[in-house]
Design an enzyme around this catalytic site. Structure first.
Site, PDB file in Angstrom:
ATOM      1  N   LYS A 287       0.842  -1.204   0.000  1.00  0.00           N
ATOM      2  CA  LYS A 287       0.000   0.000   0.000  1.00  0.00           C
ATOM      3  C   LYS A 287       0.876   1.252   0.000  1.00  0.00           C
ATOM      4  O   LYS A 287       2.035   1.203   0.388  1.00  0.00           O
ATOM      5  CB  LYS A 287      -0.856   0.031   1.274  1.00  0.00           C
ATOM      6  CG  LYS A 287      -2.016  -0.915   1.276  1.00  0.00           C
ATOM      7  CD  LYS A 287      -2.845  -0.741   2.547  1.00  0.00           C
ATOM      8  CE  LYS A 287      -4.015  -1.702   2.588  1.00  0.00           C
ATOM      9  NZ  LYS A 287      -4.995  -1.519   1.524  1.00  0.00           N
ATOM     10  N   ARG A 361     -10.473 -11.417   1.507  1.00  0.00           N
ATOM     11  CA  ARG A 361     -11.285 -12.474   0.894  1.00  0.00           C
ATOM     12  C   ARG A 361     -10.591 -13.824   0.964  1.00  0.00           C
ATOM     13  O   ARG A 361     -11.245 -14.859   0.965  1.00  0.00           O
ATOM     14  CB  ARG A 361     -11.641 -12.073  -0.541  1.00  0.00           C
ATOM     15  CG  ARG A 361     -10.463 -11.855  -1.429  1.00  0.00           C
ATOM     16  CD  ARG A 361     -10.801 -11.009  -2.651  1.00  0.00           C
ATOM     17  NE  ARG A 361     -10.955  -9.590  -2.316  1.00  0.00           N
ATOM     18  CZ  ARG A 361     -11.275  -8.647  -3.185  1.00  0.00           C
ATOM     19  NH1 ARG A 361     -11.505  -8.955  -4.453  1.00  0.00           N
ATOM     20  NH2 ARG A 361     -11.402  -7.394  -2.807  1.00  0.00           N
TER      21      ARG A 361
HETATM   22  N1  BES Z   1      -8.259  -3.543   4.096  1.00  0.00           N
HETATM   23  C1  BES Z   1      -8.337  -3.141   2.748  1.00  0.00           C
HETATM   24  C2  BES Z   1      -9.607  -2.356   2.432  1.00  0.00           C
HETATM   25  C3  BES Z   1      -9.756  -1.005   3.037  1.00  0.00           C
HETATM   26  C4  BES Z   1      -9.222   0.109   2.409  1.00  0.00           C
HETATM   27  C5  BES Z   1     -10.476  -0.841   4.187  1.00  0.00           C
HETATM   28  C6  BES Z   1      -9.406   1.360   2.956  1.00  0.00           C
HETATM   29  C7  BES Z   1     -10.663   0.415   4.729  1.00  0.00           C
HETATM   30  C8  BES Z   1     -10.128   1.511   4.099  1.00  0.00           C
HETATM   31  C9  BES Z   1      -8.306  -4.356   1.811  1.00  0.00           C
HETATM   32  O1  BES Z   1      -7.594  -5.445   2.260  1.00  0.00           O
HETATM   33  C10 BES Z   1      -7.738  -3.910   0.521  1.00  0.00           C
HETATM   34  O2  BES Z   1      -6.626  -3.465   0.522  1.00  0.00           O
HETATM   35  N2  BES Z   1      -8.502  -4.007  -0.535  1.00  0.00           N
HETATM   36  C11 BES Z   1      -8.083  -3.591  -1.825  1.00  0.00           C
HETATM   37  C12 BES Z   1      -8.681  -4.537  -2.824  1.00  0.00           C
HETATM   38  C13 BES Z   1      -8.156  -4.377  -4.207  1.00  0.00           C
HETATM   39  C14 BES Z   1      -6.712  -4.748  -4.282  1.00  0.00           C
HETATM   40  C15 BES Z   1      -8.980  -5.245  -5.137  1.00  0.00           C
HETATM   41  C16 BES Z   1      -8.577  -2.166  -2.068  1.00  0.00           C
HETATM   42  O3  BES Z   1      -9.644  -1.805  -1.583  1.00  0.00           O
HETATM   43  O4  BES Z   1      -7.850  -1.418  -2.707  1.00  0.00           O
HETATM   44 ZN    ZN Z   2      -5.529  -5.334   1.712  1.00  0.00          ZN
END
Ligand code: BES
Ligand code: ZN
Ligand code: ZN
Length: 508
Positions: A287, A361
């Site tokens: 991230k 997931r």
């Molecule tokens: N934990 C995150 C989602 C999230 C993001 C929760 C911001 C709260 C605030 C999750 O694991 C994630 O990173 N999801 C990705 C999915 C994508 C790679 C398909 C996302 O949301 O960017």
């Molecule tokens: Zn994530």
């Protein structure tokens, strides 16, 4: 770690609020209603201070606003807190919740130890329910997270004793019944907040498991089984193992079981499945660093499941429930799962991991399969699954998906009852098609668009044949700007009230 949780206690009493010697007496005021007899009396006692305040325009009684009036013996309380309720005709279902939270929030801000809240006679809600709602809200607003603060310049109260004041003894009795429940729920929600607020390096999967064990040991009817990394490997839980691979803090699956007394066994227990990524760096698909610290809240679903299980047991709800918490830390390292890796989940289905940041997931796929093997028919999962859900709904509502309209309706009802809002989004074939794989059964991401829906679609593949709902609670992982006016920033323990209401409605 210092013991810094504020001890909060609530009870209803029959009294004249103007005669109570408390640090703060709180009274709610609608902006569009002529002063009630009580308000007129209060205003007269204060020599017209409330009228003057309104006249000079410093307090318009808009929702979320409040003002302190310092008394000089005209009433017994040190301070009078006027809490704005906004327009009566626009009265939102959670007006009472926000106002009671605000009263407790402001009381703690001035280090009050005692608070009295005036119960309006116009409040037409049933007294028992009102007692529960106000008690939950006092706990919510009075909560602070400062267990690592070693120096406080202005000190800070370590207890808040709150009274809900009514002039009718029958109301008081009923309110006290509701307060008993509200205190259990409110404290559980606050502990969920504390677990989420704790830094990732302190609250890692094994620590969460230890907390779960403690909770299970302290209440009747609740048992706890922990699967450590060896057991996870024996069972071939490939989803949770893949996510936890890169972290020194190894993953855990926490399985709680609540069985009501009397040996009542259900042939179709309910399962609550929670995502508990104790920290989500994204893994190799790292991230951005801005805001990454917020990913300590990526365990909100798991914390909600844990604390809802405690509430079910404390309230002795006559329903059998499993709580399955998938705990892992998602980190990049020499041993991490790589983008492009193909993993075999607990269900036997293979997944091509195209983005290691779509890890929720993966852990949940094993959690859902675990629920199936425990013969649960109704399965609800909670997860801070996608940023796309926050894009879609803002920070005001959680996303709801289901393969069963009845279950979706029940969750919408529970959301209304608990003021933990949800909004239904589509679980449909187009989205399922997007996550079908070419070189494995499934891919863990879909196309660029509609990420909240493809995330849900992926989970649905592991819930086939079950009555299943998924709550994407990413929007509610921490306090929104408007909420910060009446509650501590950081985790809000979302889901504890919603799940409690859902279970409650199942049995009563
Ligand atoms: N934990 C995150 C989602 C999230 C993001 C929760 C911001 C709260 C605030 C999750 O694991 C994630 O990173 N999801 C990705 C999915 C994508 C790679 C398909 C996302 O949301 O960017
Ligand atoms: Zn994530
Ligand atoms: Zn995540």
């Amino acid at each position: 770690m210092a013991k810094q949780i504020i001890k909060i206690d609530v009870k209803a009493v029959k009294a004249d609020i103007t005669k109570l010697k408390v640090d703060v007496a709180a009274v709610g005021i609608f902006s569009d209603v002529k002063p009630t007899a009580f308000l007129k009396k209060l205003d007269a006692l204060l020599g017209g201070a409330i009228t003057r305040l309104k006249k000079i325009g410093d307090f318009k009684a808009s929702a979320g606003s409040s003002v302190f009036l310092y008394t000089h013996g005209e009433i017994a309380a040190e301070r009078l807190l006027l809490v704005g309720l906004g327009e009566k005709k626009k009265k939102a279902p959670d007006t009472v919740r926000q106002a009671a939270s605000k009263a407790a929030f402001e009381a703690v801000n001035v280090n009050a130890k005692t608070l009295a809240i005036f119960r309006h006679n116009e409040t037409k809600i049933d007294s028992r329910q009102l007692g529960q709602v106000i008690a939950e809200s006092i706990h919510f607003g009075g909560y602070r997270y400062d267990e690592f603060v070693t120096r406080r310049e202005n000190g800070r109260t370590n207890s808040l004793s709150a009274l809900i004041v009514d002039s009718d003894m029958a109301n008081v009795r009923k309110m006290n019944e509701g307060i008993k429940i509200g205190q259990i729920v409110g404290r559980a929600q606050n502990f969920a907040r504390t677990l989420c607020n704790r830094p990732g390096s302190i609250l890692y999967p094994a620590q969460l498991a230890a907390e779960a064990r403690k909770i299970a040991a302290s209440v009747k009817g609740l048992s706890c089984t922990i699967l450590d990394e060896k057991k996870l490997a024996q069972k071939k839980m490939g989803g949770i193992l893949a996510v936890g691979k890169g972290a020194a803090n190894k993953p855990r699956m926490i399985i709680l079981k609540y069985s009501p007394g009397g040996g009542k066994k259900s042939d179709s227990p309910i399962a609550l499945v929670g995502k508990a990524i104790t920290f989500d760096t994204g893994g190799i698909s790292l991230k951005h660093s801005a805001d990454m610290h917020e990913m300590k809240y990526d365990m909100t679903g798991g914390a909600a499941v844990l604390m809802a299980m405690q509430v079910a047991a404390k309230l002795k709800l006559p329903v059998e429930v499993y709580g399955i918490i998938c705990a892992a830390e998602n980190k990049p390292d020499g041993g991490s799962c790589l983008p492009g890796d193909i993993i075999t989940t607990f269900s036997g289905r293979t997944v091509e991991v195209l983005n290691t940041d779509a890890e929720g997931r993966l852990v949940l796929s094993d959690g859902l399969e675990q629920a199936r093997r425990l013969k649960c028919k109704t399965v609800i999962d909670l997860a801070t699954l996608t940023g796309a859900c926050v894009v879609a709904l803002g920070k005001h509502k959680a996303g709801l998906f289901s393969n069963d309209d009845k279950l979706a309706k029940k969750l919408q009802t529970a959301a209304k009852d608990s003021s933990e809002a949800v909004w239904q989004l589509p679980y449909e074939q187009e989205y399922i098609d997007e996550i079908k794989g070419k070189i494995a059964d499934l891919k863990n991401i879909g196309s660029k668009w509609g990420g909240v829906c493809t995330g849900a679609a992926f989970l649905g593949e592991f819930a086939k044949g079950l009555t299943w709902a998924h709550l994407d609670i990413a929007p509610k992982m921490d306090a929104s700007e408007p909420m910060k006016k009446y509650a501590e920033s950081g985790s809000i323990g979302f889901g504890v009230r919603l799940l409690t209401s859902f279970l409650f409605n199942e049995v009563f």
